[in-house]
Scaffold this active site. Structure first.
Site, PDB file in Angstrom:
ATOM      1  N   GLU A  21     -18.622 -30.413   6.768  1.00 44.65           N
ATOM      2  CA  GLU A  21     -18.626 -31.529   7.786  1.00 44.65           C
ATOM      3  C   GLU A  21     -20.022 -32.213   7.863  1.00 44.65           C
ATOM      4  O   GLU A  21     -19.749 -33.199   7.874  1.00 44.65           O
ATOM      5  CB  GLU A  21     -18.660 -30.677   9.112  1.00 44.65           C
ATOM      6  N   CYS A  68     -17.957 -24.317  12.488  1.00 44.24           N
ATOM      7  CA  CYS A  68     -18.869 -22.878  12.757  1.00 44.24           C
ATOM      8  C   CYS A  68     -19.838 -23.111  14.007  1.00 44.24           C
ATOM      9  O   CYS A  68     -20.254 -24.337  14.062  1.00 44.24           O
ATOM     10  CB  CYS A  68     -19.630 -22.369  11.723  1.00 44.24           C
ATOM     11  N   CYS A 119     -22.498 -26.390  12.268  1.00 36.69           N
ATOM     12  CA  CYS A 119     -21.859 -27.471  12.265  1.00 36.69           C
ATOM     13  C   CYS A 119     -21.510 -28.346  13.410  1.00 36.69           C
ATOM     14  O   CYS A 119     -21.521 -29.604  13.467  1.00 36.69           O
ATOM     15  CB  CYS A 119     -20.458 -27.396  11.242  1.00 36.69           C
ATOM     16  N   TRP A 145       0.255 -16.734 -28.726  1.00 35.59           N
ATOM     17  CA  TRP A 145       0.235 -17.264 -27.414  1.00 35.59           C
ATOM     18  C   TRP A 145       1.594 -17.781 -26.645  1.00 35.59           C
ATOM     19  O   TRP A 145       2.313 -18.504 -27.209  1.00 35.59           O
ATOM     20  CB  TRP A 145      -0.762 -18.346 -27.149  1.00 35.59           C
ATOM     21  N   ARG A 194      -8.978 -17.486 -12.798  1.00 29.60           N
ATOM     22  CA  ARG A 194     -10.183 -16.328 -12.821  1.00 29.60           C
ATOM     23  C   ARG A 194     -11.439 -16.524 -12.036  1.00 29.60           C
ATOM     24  O   ARG A 194     -12.212 -15.457 -11.559  1.00 29.60           O
ATOM     25  CB  ARG A 194     -10.565 -15.942 -14.181  1.00 29.60           C
ATOM     26  N   THR A 252      -2.094  -2.298 -21.851  1.00 29.08           N
ATOM     27  CA  THR A 252      -2.492  -3.638 -22.224  1.00 29.08           C
ATOM     28  C   THR A 252      -4.122  -3.922 -22.759  1.00 29.08           C
ATOM     29  O   THR A 252      -4.274  -4.566 -23.663  1.00 29.08           O
ATOM     30  CB  THR A 252      -2.463  -4.491 -20.921  1.00 29.08           C
ATOM     31  N   LEU A 284     -11.256 -10.593 -20.613  1.00 29.20           N
ATOM     32  CA  LEU A 284     -11.181 -10.626 -18.969  1.00 29.20           C
ATOM     33  C   LEU A 284     -12.326 -11.696 -18.675  1.00 29.20           C
ATOM     34  O   LEU A 284     -13.110 -11.117 -17.563  1.00 29.20           O
ATOM     35  CB  LEU A 284     -11.248  -9.377 -18.276  1.00 29.20           C
ATOM     36  N   GLY A 337      -0.235  -4.677 -17.479  1.00 27.23           N
ATOM     37  CA  GLY A 337       1.040  -5.200 -18.029  1.00 27.23           C
ATOM     38  C   GLY A 337       2.251  -4.787 -17.044  1.00 27.23           C
ATOM     39  O   GLY A 337       2.003  -4.659 -15.878  1.00 27.23           O
TER      40      GLY A 337
END
Length: 351
Positions: A46, A69, A78, A164, A178, A190, A198, A285
């Site tokens: 804001e 807020c 804000c 892939w 992610r 997996t 990861l 998996g």
């Protein structure tokens, strides 16, 4: 409001555990200022939008994805900036569910500002589902399941190869995705078959790199596994059975892995929340996916469907899911659908 929601996404991966927020200042229907919360601890959407609008904010309308807020945190309230700017009307998608920050709408109304709540509320709730879950459900993390499958629902071919199934656009999207989660998870099979890193390797560098989680009841993870021998580089957890061999647990702990014994999947998620994991992106998996869905432990499903057929001998994306008559089958709500190159993304939420 749709533009404000689009702006809010620019904070993905950088503002959590704060909510995503976008704001637009309208003067006579014209956008004269805009802003978004870009970084945890930095200025809110804001004040940025109001500063961009300058003198044209006086008498104008502020459109924002979350109730402004009313408290002093890392940034000033804000509400104070809105009143100083002379805004006449505020339209917010969501009331603030955080009791510490809430109360902005009431303060604005007391000062004579018109306030409306609820425009595009469903879209704003979906955008900030992780933030809202963390406030309302302290028992476990927000759990999202992401699967990239063939047209016939397979996550690997008959030899177990999955690289892939999806194309480069979809893989880029996954790395963006992610960046907004506290941890990324896979099942033990997996982990052993693919040895995934990861990690986030995309356009967004997360403010805090996500941890890694492996669900493996037997804790049968060799020290040569990348997720194990790199445990000192990122928080790494193994959720396992209390009956797992002590020698395996000791070996994992020596490698820097945090072991979380749990008698059930739900208790394992509770242990992760206790360890500070507020949001979890599960990437397979099939047995882990089936267990999460079958036990109502999954809040969102990101399905990337690729235009390839892998046949009956391919590895099923979801295994062990109980069957229900169609009249009692659980139906989810579609949040988003769009193309990712040649692939298709479908995002679904539990009702």
């Amino acid at each position: 409001m749709q533009h404000a929601l689009d702006l809010a996404w620019r904070g993905w991966g950088r503002v959590h555990p704060n909510p995503l927020v976008g704001a637009v200042v309208l003067d006579g229907g014209e956008i004269v200022g805009e802003g978004w919360h870009a970084e945890y601890g930095s200025r809110h959407a804001e004040p940025i939008a109001l500063e961009a609008a300058g003198s044209r904010a006086r008498g104008a309308t502020l459109v924002v994805t979350l109730e402004p807020c009313a408290h002093q945190g890392k940034q000033p309230p804000c509400v104070d900036a809105i009143l100083r700017a002379g805004i006449r009307r505020v339209v917010a998608a969501l009331p603030d569910a955080n009791p510490v920050a809430a109360g902005g709408a009431a303060r604005l109304r007391e000062a004579g500002v018109s306030v409306e709540l609820g425009l595009e509320r469903e879209a704003a709730e979906a955008q900030n589902a992780i933030f809202l879950h963390a406030l309302g459900n302290p028992e476990r993390p927000y759990v999202a399941l992401k699967l990239a499958t063939s047209l016939d629902g397979r996550i690997a071919d008959f030899e177990g190869r999955s690289r892939w199934i999806s194309g480069s656009d979809a893989r880029g999207y996954v790395h963006w995705l992610r960046a907004g989660f506290d941890a990324i998870a896979v099942g033990g099979r997996t982990a052993r078959a693919d040895d995934p890193s990861l990690t986030v390797r995309g356009a967004v560098t997360p403010r805090v790199a996500p941890g890694r989680v492996i669900f493996d009841a037997a804790a049968d993870l060799p020290g040569s596994l990348g997720l194990v021998h790199s445990a000192s580089e990122a928080p790494t957890y193994v959720v396992t059975s209390p009956q797992a061999p002590a020698s395996r647990l000791s070996a994992l702990e020596r490698a820097g892995v945090r072991v979380l014994p749990a008698p059930s999947l739900s208790e394992g998620l509770r242990a992760l929340r206790g360890a500070g994991v507020r949001s979890l992106l599960v990437e397979g998996g099939g047995r882990l996916a089936g267990a999460l869905l079958g036990n109502a432990l999954c809040d969102r499903f990101y399905w990337i469907q690729s235009p390839v057929w892998l046949g009956d001998r391919g590895v099923p994306a979801i295994a062990g899911l109980p069957s229900e008559p169609i009249a009692r089958a659980e139906r989810w709500r579609t949040v988003e659908r769009r193309a990712l190159g040649q692939d298709t993304l479908l995002v679904l939420d539990r009702r």
